[in-house]
Design a protein around this motif. Structure first.
Motif, mmCIF file in Angstrom:
data_model
loop_
_atom_site.group_PDB
_atom_site.id
_atom_site.type_symbol
_atom_site.label_atom_id
_atom_site.label_comp_id
_atom_site.label_asym_id
_atom_site.label_seq_id
_atom_site.Cartn_x
_atom_site.Cartn_y
_atom_site.Cartn_z
ATOM 1 N N LYS A 109 -20.115 -13.909 23.306
ATOM 2 C CA LYS A 109 -19.676 -14.130 24.686
ATOM 3 C C LYS A 109 -20.709 -14.879 25.520
ATOM 4 O O LYS A 109 -20.388 -15.393 26.596
ATOM 5 C CB LYS A 109 -19.354 -12.789 25.362
ATOM 6 C CG LYS A 109 -18.286 -11.977 24.647
ATOM 7 C CD LYS A 109 -16.972 -12.729 24.551
ATOM 8 C CE LYS A 109 -15.895 -11.877 23.883
ATOM 9 N NZ LYS A 109 -14.620 -12.601 23.710
ATOM 10 N N GLU A 110 -21.955 -14.936 25.036
ATOM 11 C CA GLU A 110 -22.990 -15.653 25.774
ATOM 12 C C GLU A 110 -22.943 -17.155 25.540
ATOM 13 O O GLU A 110 -23.669 -17.913 26.178
ATOM 14 C CB GLU A 110 -24.369 -15.109 25.393
ATOM 15 C CG GLU A 110 -24.903 -15.554 24.046
ATOM 16 C CD GLU A 110 -24.329 -14.789 22.847
ATOM 17 O OE1 GLU A 110 -24.822 -14.975 21.721
ATOM 18 O OE2 GLU A 110 -23.400 -13.987 23.050
ATOM 19 N N VAL A 111 -22.079 -17.593 24.628
ATOM 20 C CA VAL A 111 -21.936 -19.020 24.328
ATOM 21 C C VAL A 111 -20.878 -19.619 25.249
ATOM 22 O O VAL A 111 -19.730 -19.178 25.256
ATOM 23 C CB VAL A 111 -21.552 -19.231 22.844
ATOM 24 C CG1 VAL A 111 -21.322 -20.718 22.569
ATOM 25 C CG2 VAL A 111 -22.642 -18.686 21.938
ATOM 26 N N GLY A 112 -21.286 -20.629 26.016
ATOM 27 C CA GLY A 112 -20.357 -21.271 26.934
ATOM 28 C C GLY A 112 -19.649 -22.467 26.342
ATOM 29 O O GLY A 112 -18.546 -22.823 26.769
ATOM 30 N N ALA A 113 -20.284 -23.118 25.365
ATOM 31 C CA ALA A 113 -19.696 -24.307 24.737
ATOM 32 C C ALA A 113 -20.248 -24.431 23.331
ATOM 33 O O ALA A 113 -21.349 -23.937 23.024
ATOM 34 C CB ALA A 113 -20.009 -25.559 25.546
ATOM 35 N N CYS A 114 -19.494 -25.111 22.475
ATOM 36 C CA CYS A 114 -19.959 -25.304 21.104
ATOM 37 C C CYS A 114 -19.351 -26.574 20.525
ATOM 38 O O CYS A 114 -18.452 -27.185 21.122
ATOM 39 C CB CYS A 114 -19.614 -24.100 20.229
ATOM 40 S SG CYS A 114 -17.842 -23.882 19.914
ATOM 41 N N GLY A 208 -27.372 -19.599 32.390
ATOM 42 C CA GLY A 208 -27.735 -18.594 31.405
ATOM 43 C C GLY A 208 -26.877 -18.563 30.156
ATOM 44 O O GLY A 208 -27.028 -17.649 29.325
ATOM 45 N N TYR A 209 -25.990 -19.543 29.980
ATOM 46 C CA TYR A 209 -25.140 -19.593 28.789
ATOM 47 C C TYR A 209 -25.786 -20.452 27.702
ATOM 48 O O TYR A 209 -26.544 -21.377 27.991
ATOM 49 C CB TYR A 209 -23.758 -20.142 29.135
ATOM 50 C CG TYR A 209 -22.931 -19.194 29.960
ATOM 51 C CD1 TYR A 209 -22.173 -18.192 29.349
ATOM 52 C CD2 TYR A 209 -22.929 -19.274 31.352
ATOM 53 C CE1 TYR A 209 -21.423 -17.301 30.110
ATOM 54 C CE2 TYR A 209 -22.182 -18.385 32.121
ATOM 55 C CZ TYR A 209 -21.430 -17.401 31.485
ATOM 56 O OH TYR A 209 -20.700 -16.523 32.248
ATOM 57 N N LYS A 210 -25.437 -20.156 26.472
ATOM 58 C CA LYS A 210 -25.911 -20.931 25.334
ATOM 59 C C LYS A 210 -24.916 -22.033 24.985
ATOM 60 O O LYS A 210 -23.716 -21.909 25.215
ATOM 61 C CB LYS A 210 -26.093 -20.039 24.109
ATOM 62 C CG LYS A 210 -27.249 -19.064 24.182
ATOM 63 C CD LYS A 210 -27.356 -18.283 22.871
ATOM 64 C CE LYS A 210 -28.521 -17.307 22.899
ATOM 65 N NZ LYS A 210 -28.609 -16.557 21.618
ATOM 66 N N VAL A 211 -25.446 -23.093 24.388
ATOM 67 C CA VAL A 211 -24.640 -24.138 23.771
ATOM 68 C C VAL A 211 -24.976 -24.109 22.285
ATOM 69 O O VAL A 211 -26.152 -24.089 21.915
ATOM 70 C CB VAL A 211 -24.953 -25.522 24.376
ATOM 71 C CG1 VAL A 211 -24.096 -26.599 23.715
ATOM 72 C CG2 VAL A 211 -24.728 -25.508 25.894
ATOM 73 N N MET A 212 -23.949 -24.088 21.443
ATOM 74 C CA MET A 212 -24.175 -23.893 20.007
ATOM 75 C C MET A 212 -23.554 -25.007 19.179
ATOM 76 O O MET A 212 -22.530 -25.589 19.540
ATOM 77 C CB MET A 212 -23.570 -22.558 19.566
ATOM 78 C CG MET A 212 -24.245 -21.331 20.132
ATOM 79 S SD MET A 212 -25.911 -21.021 19.455
ATOM 80 C CE MET A 212 -25.545 -20.717 17.715
ATOM 81 N N ALA A 213 -24.185 -25.265 18.031
ATOM 82 C CA ALA A 213 -23.576 -26.078 16.980
ATOM 83 C C ALA A 213 -23.195 -25.136 15.847
ATOM 84 O O ALA A 213 -24.027 -24.347 15.378
ATOM 85 C CB ALA A 213 -24.545 -27.139 16.481
ATOM 86 N N TYR A 214 -21.936 -25.212 15.421
ATOM 87 C CA TYR A 214 -21.430 -24.391 14.321
ATOM 88 C C TYR A 214 -20.992 -25.314 13.178
ATOM 89 O O TYR A 214 -19.834 -25.731 13.106
ATOM 90 C CB TYR A 214 -20.265 -23.526 14.789
ATOM 91 C CG TYR A 214 -20.655 -22.458 15.785
ATOM 92 C CD1 TYR A 214 -21.615 -21.495 15.463
ATOM 93 C CD2 TYR A 214 -20.064 -22.395 17.043
ATOM 94 C CE1 TYR A 214 -21.979 -20.515 16.374
ATOM 95 C CE2 TYR A 214 -20.409 -21.414 17.955
ATOM 96 C CZ TYR A 214 -21.366 -20.467 17.625
ATOM 97 O OH TYR A 214 -21.728 -19.491 18.527
ATOM 98 N N PRO A 215 -21.913 -25.659 12.287
ATOM 99 C CA PRO A 215 -21.609 -26.650 11.248
ATOM 100 C C PRO A 215 -20.654 -26.165 10.159
ATOM 101 O O PRO A 215 -20.261 -26.957 9.300
ATOM 102 C CB PRO A 215 -22.988 -26.971 10.657
ATOM 103 C CG PRO A 215 -23.973 -26.509 11.676
ATOM 104 C CD PRO A 215 -23.336 -25.319 12.307
ATOM 105 N N GLN A 216 -20.265 -24.871 10.184
ATOM 106 C CA GLN A 216 -19.234 -24.436 9.234
ATOM 107 C C GLN A 216 -17.896 -25.078 9.563
ATOM 108 O O GLN A 216 -16.975 -25.086 8.746
ATOM 109 C CB GLN A 216 -19.111 -22.911 9.213
ATOM 110 C CG GLN A 216 -18.776 -22.253 10.552
ATOM 111 C CD GLN A 216 -19.991 -21.788 11.321
ATOM 112 O OE1 GLN A 216 -20.928 -22.551 11.516
ATOM 113 N NE2 GLN A 216 -19.969 -20.542 11.745
ATOM 114 N N SER A 217 -17.797 -25.629 10.760
ATOM 115 C CA SER A 217 -16.681 -26.495 11.138
ATOM 116 C C SER A 217 -17.187 -27.930 11.129
ATOM 117 O O SER A 217 -18.325 -28.194 11.507
ATOM 118 C CB SER A 217 -16.175 -26.130 12.536
ATOM 119 O OG SER A 217 -15.295 -27.117 13.029
#
Length: 342
Positions: A109-114, A208-217
């Motif tokens: 829930k702390e991830v705002g975008a990915c 305070g939100y994180k931005v993530m890369a999810y390379p499994q996609s």
């Protein structure tokens, strides 16, 4: 209504729609996502083509071209989905591209975008320029990626397959929490196009939100579909918008020194273009600085809406010097200690 809206912004892009929209329809699970094409006032046969061949696709039509920023803002203002995916029209998606992103956003829930891993559509062994496996920014506002530094692209050998916090997620395929998108005012419409997703991701981090890369996609991106990478208009927007982004987002203690050095670096680039006989690119740099001065006061005002200017994840050095002088031409050669952690 489904939980996810996959929105493809289109402007006279019937060629890309014919080539890539079928993959989006075939590989996006209808049980969780609605596919929407937001048309930016096209005068080709884009809308007629979609209506005739893909009746399941929803269409939002605008009266004119509002740019990347304005087009997405208008489209997202009319939906109520939990998540929105901003997907370029020149992106091919494989089976299973969306589900990992939804699962990770549900769990964190702390991830705002990915973003997914972005591979070159025309060379599927290579990362694609606009995002690769997650974006970063150096101290002078120059973007780079896991898998791409300056113009050097790496082959994808799984070296960046670990999910990781990044500084920015690519607008080629950007998943956001719709509520946060609206609360933050969406993409800055004064950018029109280019650098706007970096600015948005930076603002998420201010909150305070994180931005993530999810390379499994992963997805496959043509790149330069609207404006080629060697286009003077694109260069103008990148130079201008980078200065505007720094003005809005940098902490005050770093702002003026950083802008001063960045403008010197821009000037040096302009001189190189002039010596190379690239007059249109030289003029683009001049126009970018001229228009930055015209718009600077407005962006100084925008700073006031940001309570805390975060630099978390910013590369503390110059990526140009790291690349040219120190020969660090891949992301894996950069020192982790040179990224701001607090």
């Amino acid at each position: 209504m489904n939980r996810v809206a996959v929105i493809i912004l289109n402007w006279n892009g019937i060629t890309f729609l014919k080539q890539f929209l079928p993959s989006v329809i075939a590989n996006t699970p209808a049980a969780i996502a609605d596919i929407i094409v937001a048309d930016n006032g096209s005068n080709d046969e884009s809308v007629q083509h979609i209506k005739a061949t893909h009746p399941s696709v929803q269409i939002i039509q605008f009266d004119r071209n509002y740019g990347f920023t304005g087009g997405y803002n208008k489209a997202i203002s009319s939906i109520n989905h939990e998540y929105t995916v901003l997907l370029n029209s020149d992106v091919e998606v494989p089976q299973g591209w969306l589900e990992p992103l939804v699962a990770e956003m549900d769990k964190n829930k702390e991830v705002g975008a990915c973003m997914p891993k972005i591979i070159a559509q025309q060379n599927k062994d290579s990362f694609e320029y606009a995002g690769a496996s997650g974006g970063f920014l150096d101290k002078f506002g120059y973007p780079f990626c896991r898998g791409r530094i300056l113009s050097s692209l790496e082959n994808d050998n799984g070296q960046y397959d670990n999910p990781t916090p990044v500084f920015w997620a690519s607008g080629a395929c950007l998943m956001v929490r719709t509520r946060l998108y609206r609360e933050l005012g969406g993409l800055d419409s004064d950018f029109f196009a280019h650098m706007e997703e970096i600015d948005f991701c930076w603002r998420l981090q201010h909150e305070g939100y994180k931005v993530m890369a999810y390379p499994q996609s992963k997805v496959y991106h043509v790149g330069g579909g609207t404006l080629p990478n060697n286009n003077p208009r694109k260069m103008y927007l990148n130079f201008r918008n980078s200065l505007l982004m720094l003005t809005k987002n940098l902490p005050k203690r770093l702002l003026f020194r950083t802008l001063f050095i960045r403008m010197i670096l821009d000037g040096a680039a302009g001189i190189v273009f002039l010596l190379q006989g690239k007059w249109s690119f030289f003029v683009s740099v001049l126009k970018a600085h001229r228009d930055f001065y015209k718009m600077a006061d407005k962006f100084i005002e925008k700073r006031k809406s940001i309570s805390k200017h975060s630099t978390l994840g910013l590369y503390k050095k110059s990526i140009i010097l790291s690349y040219v002088v120190k020969g660090k031409k891949t992301f894996s050669r950069l020192n982790k200690a040179d990224f701001i952690e607090k």
